[in-house]
Enzyme design. Sequence first.
Site, PDB file in Angstrom:
ATOM      1  N   GLY A 174       0.893  -1.224  -0.021  1.00 19.76           N
ATOM      2  CA  GLY A 174       0.192   0.233   0.019  1.00 19.76           C
ATOM      3  C   GLY A 174       0.779   1.352  -0.109  1.00 19.76           C
ATOM      4  O   GLY A 174       0.508   2.282   0.044  1.00 19.76           O
ATOM      5  N   CYS A 175       2.193   1.066  -0.231  1.00 20.47           N
ATOM      6  CA  CYS A 175       3.123   2.334  -0.325  1.00 20.47           C
ATOM      7  C   CYS A 175       3.624   2.302  -1.604  1.00 20.47           C
ATOM      8  O   CYS A 175       3.919   1.393  -2.088  1.00 20.47           O
ATOM      9  CB  CYS A 175       4.059   2.062   0.846  1.00 20.47           C
ATOM     10  SG  CYS A 175       3.754   1.946   2.397  1.00 20.47           S
ATOM     11  N   ASP A 176       3.554   3.655  -2.061  1.00 20.32           N
ATOM     12  CA  ASP A 176       4.273   3.807  -3.416  1.00 20.32           C
ATOM     13  C   ASP A 176       5.623   3.655  -3.572  1.00 20.32           C
ATOM     14  O   ASP A 176       6.438   2.976  -4.377  1.00 20.32           O
ATOM     15  CB  ASP A 176       3.968   5.233  -3.757  1.00 20.32           C
ATOM     16  CG  ASP A 176       3.243   5.644  -5.061  1.00 20.32           C
ATOM     17  OD1 ASP A 176       2.588   4.699  -5.222  1.00 20.32           O
ATOM     18  OD2 ASP A 176       3.143   6.638  -5.604  1.00 20.32           O
TER      19      ASP A 176
END
Lengths: 403, 135
Positions: free
Chosen positions: B46-48
Site C-alpha cells: 500500500g506504499c508507493d
Amino acid sequence: MTDIQSLRNDFPILNKQLDGQPLCYLDSAATAQKPNKVIDVIKSFYQDENSNVHRGLHTLSENATVRYESARETVANFLNVETREIVWTSGATESLNLLAHGLSACFNSDSVIAISPFEHHANIVPWQEACQRTGATLLVLPMLDGILDEQGAIALLKQHKPDVLAMGHVSNALGNIHPIESLISVCKALGTITVIDGAQSLLHLRPDLKALDCDFYVFSAHKALGPTGVGGLYGKYQQLNALPVYKTGGEMIKEVSFERSSYREAPGKFEPGTPNISGVIGFAAAIDYINKIEHSALQRYEQTLYHALLEKLRQIEGITVYGDTQNNVGVVSFNYKSEHHYDLATLLNTYGVAVRSGHHCTQPLMKMLKVNGTVRASLAFYNNQDDIEHFINALNATIELLD
Amino acid sequence: MNIEHITKKLSDSHGWQAKYREIMLLGKQLPSLPDALKVDSALVSGCDSKVWLYLDLDENAQQLVLIADSDTRIVKGLLAIIIAAYASKTPEQASQFNAYELFESLGLIAHLSPSRGNGIRAIVEQIQAKAELLK
C-alpha cells in the site's frame, strides 16, 4: 488565426492557487484540463436537457438521443471515419478489453500477439489474459536507448507474422511518437490486425485514421479536454461488426426471448445499458473546441514549449531525460541523480507544481530503462513559458533541499 | 529521538519546504537497514515507495521495538516520526495510541490520507495490528 496563449483563459482551473502558490499543471498526460465550453455543456445537460437516450418518445429523450448520436458524428469526422465505426466505451482501457476479448475468439496456440515495450498496462494485461486463455504467445518488439527499434520491430513482425499488433501511437511514460505508419503498412502486407492505442495521441496529433489505415483505434475523452469515464473505439466497420459482443444487457439487443437473444449491428451491439450521455456530449464539446484551433499552430506552440523545457532541464547537472526527444508530444520523463522520483514530486508539489511520478503504469518499460520510476512533466497547449520558469525554479529549489 | 523534540522542531518550521527539510533530516538520523533485511516479506503493502518494517517486543521491558527503512527520503523521515511515537510504548499503549492526532498536530495530516500514496496509514495500521497481537 487563434492566439494560442489566450486559450489558457478558457481553462478556469489554471487560475487556481494551491497553498498560496499558483498552480503549475504539468500532468496533462494523466488527464487534460477542461475548457469552460465542456464544463458548461455538461452542466446545462443536467440542468435543462437530462433524459435517457434511444428510449422515450418525449421531447427531452428525442433531443438527448439526437445530441448523443451527433456527438458520434463529431468524433467520427474528427478522426475521418464513418459514424457507425465509432463505439462509445468508458475509455481506452475498456476499448482495449473489448478488443482483446473479441479478437481472442480466433486465437489459438499458434497465434502471436505483438506489443511494443512502451505499452501502458492497459494495452498489456488484456492481451496477456487473452494469451493465457487461448495459448497464444505475446511478442514484445525491441527498443534501443528508450526509442522503438523500428527496423528491428519490422524484422520481428515479418519473422513472426503476428495475428495482432497492439501498440500505442504515443508513449504515455515518455511521450515518444512511434512510427506507427510504417508498422501498420508492414502489418497490412502480413495480414496482421492493427490495434492502435490513441489515448495519448488524439489531442496532440489529431490522427486521420483513414490515412493511417489501422484496423482499430482506441481513445479516452479525458485526455483530450473531455470528461472522465467516457471514450471510444474505432474499428473498420466489417471487422468491428464481426467482433463478438463484450458486455450484454438492454439496448444492445434486437430481440430477446428466454431461449435466445439476437443483437443489433455495431456500434449498438457494444453499447448495453444507459450510456454516459453527459460524458459523450461533453466529449463532443471538447472536440468542437479543439477543431477551432489550427492544428499546425498548436503543434508549433507545444513543440516550442517542449524544447524550451527540455533545454532548461538539460542545463541542470545530474538530470537524466528518458525517451525520444526528437519525436515527442511534449512529455519530459526524467530523474535527478539517484534521488527517488517520489521525493522530487512531493517537493515540487510544495511549489504548486503538479507532475506525475512513479512507473506511469508501464512497469515493464521502467524495468527495461533500469529505473524504478521517473518524474514526468507533460505539456499541453494551455501551458506557457511562465509554467516552464515556475517548474524549473521549483526544481532547482527542490534539488537544493535534497543536496 | 523523542517525539516531543520532533514535534517542537516541526511546529517551529513554517511552510512545507521547511517541514520537509526537517522531515528529511530526521530520516537521515534513522539508521539504514542492512540489505539483508530489505526483503520483500518485510515490505508494507500500500506504499508507493518501498517501506520495510520490523516490529517486535522487548520481553524484559515489555516495550515495542521498531526498525524501518524506506527508499525515499521523505517517507524515511516520516518513519522516524512514527518510530519515535511508538517506541518504548507497551503493546497496550500502542494499540490505544492515535497516530492520526499526532499527524494532525504536526500539520502532516495530508500524509495520512490514502491518496498520497505514501501509505503512512498502511504503516500505522500494520503497527497497530501487530501491537494488538503482542498484547
